[in-house]
Design a protein around this motif. Sequence first.
Motif, PDB file in Angstrom:
ATOM      1  N   LYS A 233      20.269  -5.495  40.029  1.00 46.86           N
ATOM      2  CA  LYS A 233      20.023  -5.045  41.400  1.00 46.86           C
ATOM      3  C   LYS A 233      20.878  -3.850  41.784  1.00 46.86           C
ATOM      4  N   VAL A 234      22.184  -3.930  41.513  1.00 47.40           N
ATOM      5  CA  VAL A 234      23.095  -2.861  41.911  1.00 47.40           C
ATOM      6  C   VAL A 234      22.738  -1.562  41.199  1.00 47.40           C
ATOM      7  N   LEU A 235      22.446  -1.649  39.908  1.00 48.69           N
ATOM      8  CA  LEU A 235      22.075  -0.455  39.145  1.00 48.69           C
ATOM      9  C   LEU A 235      20.775   0.134  39.669  1.00 48.69           C
ATOM     10  N   TYR A 236      19.829  -0.708  40.050  1.00 49.27           N
ATOM     11  CA  TYR A 236      18.545  -0.227  40.560  1.00 49.27           C
ATOM     12  C   TYR A 236      18.726   0.488  41.898  1.00 49.27           C
ATOM     13  N   ILE A 237      19.575  -0.056  42.765  1.00 49.59           N
ATOM     14  CA  ILE A 237      19.850   0.587  44.052  1.00 49.59           C
ATOM     15  C   ILE A 237      20.571   1.913  43.834  1.00 49.59           C
ATOM     16  N   LEU A 238      21.467   1.957  42.857  1.00 50.47           N
ATOM     17  CA  LEU A 238      22.156   3.214  42.529  1.00 50.47           C
ATOM     18  C   LEU A 238      21.157   4.266  42.079  1.00 50.47           C
ATOM     19  N   LYS A 239      20.157   3.854  41.308  1.00 52.88           N
ATOM     20  CA  LYS A 239      19.115   4.790  40.887  1.00 52.88           C
ATOM     21  C   LYS A 239      18.354   5.323  42.105  1.00 52.88           C
ATOM     22  N   GLY A 240      18.131   4.459  43.084  1.00 50.69           N
ATOM     23  CA  GLY A 240      17.471   4.897  44.301  1.00 50.69           C
ATOM     24  C   GLY A 240      18.285   5.949  45.038  1.00 50.69           C
ATOM     25  N   PHE A 241      19.600   5.785  45.056  1.00 54.98           N
ATOM     26  CA  PHE A 241      20.473   6.772  45.699  1.00 54.98           C
ATOM     27  C   PHE A 241      20.428   8.106  44.954  1.00 54.98           C
ATOM     28  N   LEU A 242      20.500   8.052  43.630  1.00 55.17           N
ATOM     29  CA  LEU A 242      20.466   9.281  42.838  1.00 55.17           C
ATOM     30  C   LEU A 242      19.122   9.997  42.996  1.00 55.17           C
ATOM     31  N   LEU A 243      18.057   9.224  43.123  1.00 51.80           N
ATOM     32  CA  LEU A 243      16.753   9.828  43.364  1.00 51.80           C
ATOM     33  C   LEU A 243      16.735  10.529  44.723  1.00 51.80           C
ATOM     34  N   ALA A 244      17.347   9.911  45.739  1.00 51.46           N
ATOM     35  CA  ALA A 244      17.410  10.527  47.065  1.00 51.46           C
ATOM     36  C   ALA A 244      18.163  11.851  47.009  1.00 51.46           C
ATOM     37  N   VAL A 245      19.265  11.879  46.268  1.00 60.22           N
ATOM     38  CA  VAL A 245      20.034  13.128  46.121  1.00 60.22           C
ATOM     39  C   VAL A 245      19.190  14.190  45.429  1.00 60.22           C
ATOM     40  N   ALA A 246      18.474  13.784  44.371  1.00 56.85           N
ATOM     41  CA  ALA A 246      17.637  14.733  43.635  1.00 56.85           C
ATOM     42  C   ALA A 246      16.510  15.271  44.514  1.00 56.85           C
ATOM     43  N   GLN A 247      15.863  14.394  45.270  1.00 60.33           N
ATOM     44  CA  GLN A 247      14.773  14.823  46.149  1.00 60.33           C
ATOM     45  C   GLN A 247      15.274  15.794  47.212  1.00 60.33           C
ATOM     46  N   HIS A 248      16.380  15.428  47.853  1.00 62.40           N
ATOM     47  CA  HIS A 248      16.952  16.292  48.888  1.00 62.40           C
ATOM     48  C   HIS A 248      17.371  17.627  48.297  1.00 62.40           C
ATOM     49  N   GLY A 249      18.024  17.573  47.141  1.00 64.37           N
ATOM     50  CA  GLY A 249      18.488  18.799  46.510  1.00 64.37           C
ATOM     51  C   GLY A 249      17.352  19.716  46.102  1.00 64.37           C
ATOM     52  N   LEU A 250      16.293  19.151  45.536  1.00 62.34           N
ATOM     53  CA  LEU A 250      15.152  19.963  45.130  1.00 62.34           C
ATOM     54  C   LEU A 250      14.482  20.625  46.327  1.00 62.34           C
ATOM     55  N   PHE A 251      14.328  19.850  47.407  1.00 60.94           N
ATOM     56  CA  PHE A 251      13.709  20.412  48.608  1.00 60.94           C
ATOM     57  C   PHE A 251      14.526  21.599  49.130  1.00 60.94           C
ATOM     58  N   ASP A 252      15.837  21.396  49.279  1.00 58.23           N
ATOM     59  CA  ASP A 252      16.690  22.472  49.790  1.00 58.23           C
ATOM     60  C   ASP A 252      16.759  23.649  48.822  1.00 58.23           C
ATOM     61  N   PHE A 253      16.736  23.354  47.518  1.00 61.79           N
ATOM     62  CA  PHE A 253      16.826  24.419  46.513  1.00 61.79           C
ATOM     63  C   PHE A 253      15.653  25.384  46.639  1.00 61.79           C
ATOM     64  N   PHE A 254      14.473  24.860  46.920  1.00 63.25           N
ATOM     65  CA  PHE A 254      13.295  25.722  47.036  1.00 63.25           C
ATOM     66  C   PHE A 254      13.150  26.333  48.427  1.00 63.25           C
ATOM     67  N   VAL A 255      13.753  25.704  49.447  1.00 61.68           N
ATOM     68  CA  VAL A 255      13.601  26.192  50.820  1.00 61.68           C
ATOM     69  C   VAL A 255      14.685  27.189  51.199  1.00 61.68           C
ATOM     70  N   PHE A 256      15.919  26.986  50.740  1.00 60.54           N
ATOM     71  CA  PHE A 256      17.036  27.837  51.137  1.00 60.54           C
ATOM     72  C   PHE A 256      16.795  29.326  50.920  1.00 60.54           C
ATOM     73  N   PRO A 257      16.228  29.751  49.760  1.00 53.47           N
ATOM     74  CA  PRO A 257      16.020  31.200  49.570  1.00 53.47           C
ATOM     75  C   PRO A 257      14.970  31.796  50.502  1.00 53.47           C
ATOM     76  N   SER A 258      14.237  30.964  51.228  1.00 48.60           N
ATOM     77  CA  SER A 258      13.220  31.413  52.191  1.00 48.60           C
ATOM     78  C   SER A 258      12.091  32.195  51.532  1.00 48.60           C
ATOM     79  N   GLY A 259      11.838  31.895  50.273  1.00 50.62           N
ATOM     80  CA  GLY A 259      10.732  32.544  49.583  1.00 50.62           C
ATOM     81  C   GLY A 259       9.427  31.786  49.811  1.00 50.62           C
ATOM     82  N   ARG A 260       8.321  32.530  49.806  1.00 57.29           N
ATOM     83  CA  ARG A 260       7.024  31.900  50.050  1.00 57.29           C
ATOM     84  C   ARG A 260       6.652  30.947  48.928  1.00 57.29           C
ATOM     85  N   PHE A 261       6.983  31.315  47.697  1.00 59.64           N
ATOM     86  CA  PHE A 261       6.662  30.463  46.553  1.00 59.64           C
ATOM     87  C   PHE A 261       7.430  29.148  46.624  1.00 59.64           C
ATOM     88  N   GLY A 262       8.707  29.227  47.020  1.00 57.47           N
ATOM     89  CA  GLY A 262       9.515  28.021  47.129  1.00 57.47           C
ATOM     90  C   GLY A 262       9.012  27.066  48.191  1.00 57.47           C
TER      91      GLY A 262
END
Length: 253
Positions: free
Chosen positions: A178-207
């Motif tokens: 259970k604990v390991l599975y919840i940790l995976k959920g947290f890491l996925l949240a970080v990855a999702q948030h990071g990917l979204f910001d990574f493509f949005v921050f440069p303010s490019g149309r493609f991103g």
Amino acid sequence: MNIGLLAVLSILPWAFYLVYTHPKTNQTRLFTAIVFSLVLGWISTELVLKLSAFLWPETSISAKVSKSILSQTVFLAFIKAGMMEELCKSMLILILALLISFDRHTMTFLPETFIIGGFVGLGFAGIENYQYIMSANEQDRVPTFIVRTLKSSNAHLLVNLCFALFLIKSNYKPYGEKVLYILKGFLLAVAQHGLFDFFVFPSGRFGVWIAMALFVGIWVWIVKDRRKYILEVAKTSYTKEEILKPSLSETIR
């Protein structure tokens, strides 16, 4: 227009969706989850600001080491935004879920955990949207409100709903996993948030288009898992006001 009203309106459509589509369960528990989650969403913004100021204090000394735009974007997206924000929000979601939406008899998270995840994200987004709208020029406030409603509120909501679903799906995992599975959920949240910001921050149309595609993919995932792990379980479990005991033989991806 009143900035506070715009901030509330920026999260209202998503809040209405969560409440309207949630299974008709214990109304007191549902109301309690919404109120406390919004408060914790606000508290999480304060934690992020204080931790960021402590870890990366502003300095007037100009650094001589040049940094590439790519490395700066990765740092901002995955560490300063993704890791910091999701650490604070996920920690508060887990604590509140254990307090008011966790059945200690069956050791399982109740469907209100989904509401907690969503409203902590919306509480965070509401405060963040208020700050962005307030800092915008008078003529840019309405466009900023529209963009923050469609992008920021949506992003925070989706990421935290995914983490909440990981808590609920951990019901079907053996106790030792259970604990390991919840940790995976947290890491996925970080990855999702990071990917979204990574493509949005440069303010490019493609991103922006890539970020929108990410939105669609996460929404499909959430709707599918919500139907399987919340709606179907709630149809039978809440007839007795308790969640069904999980079957460890059920395969969870």
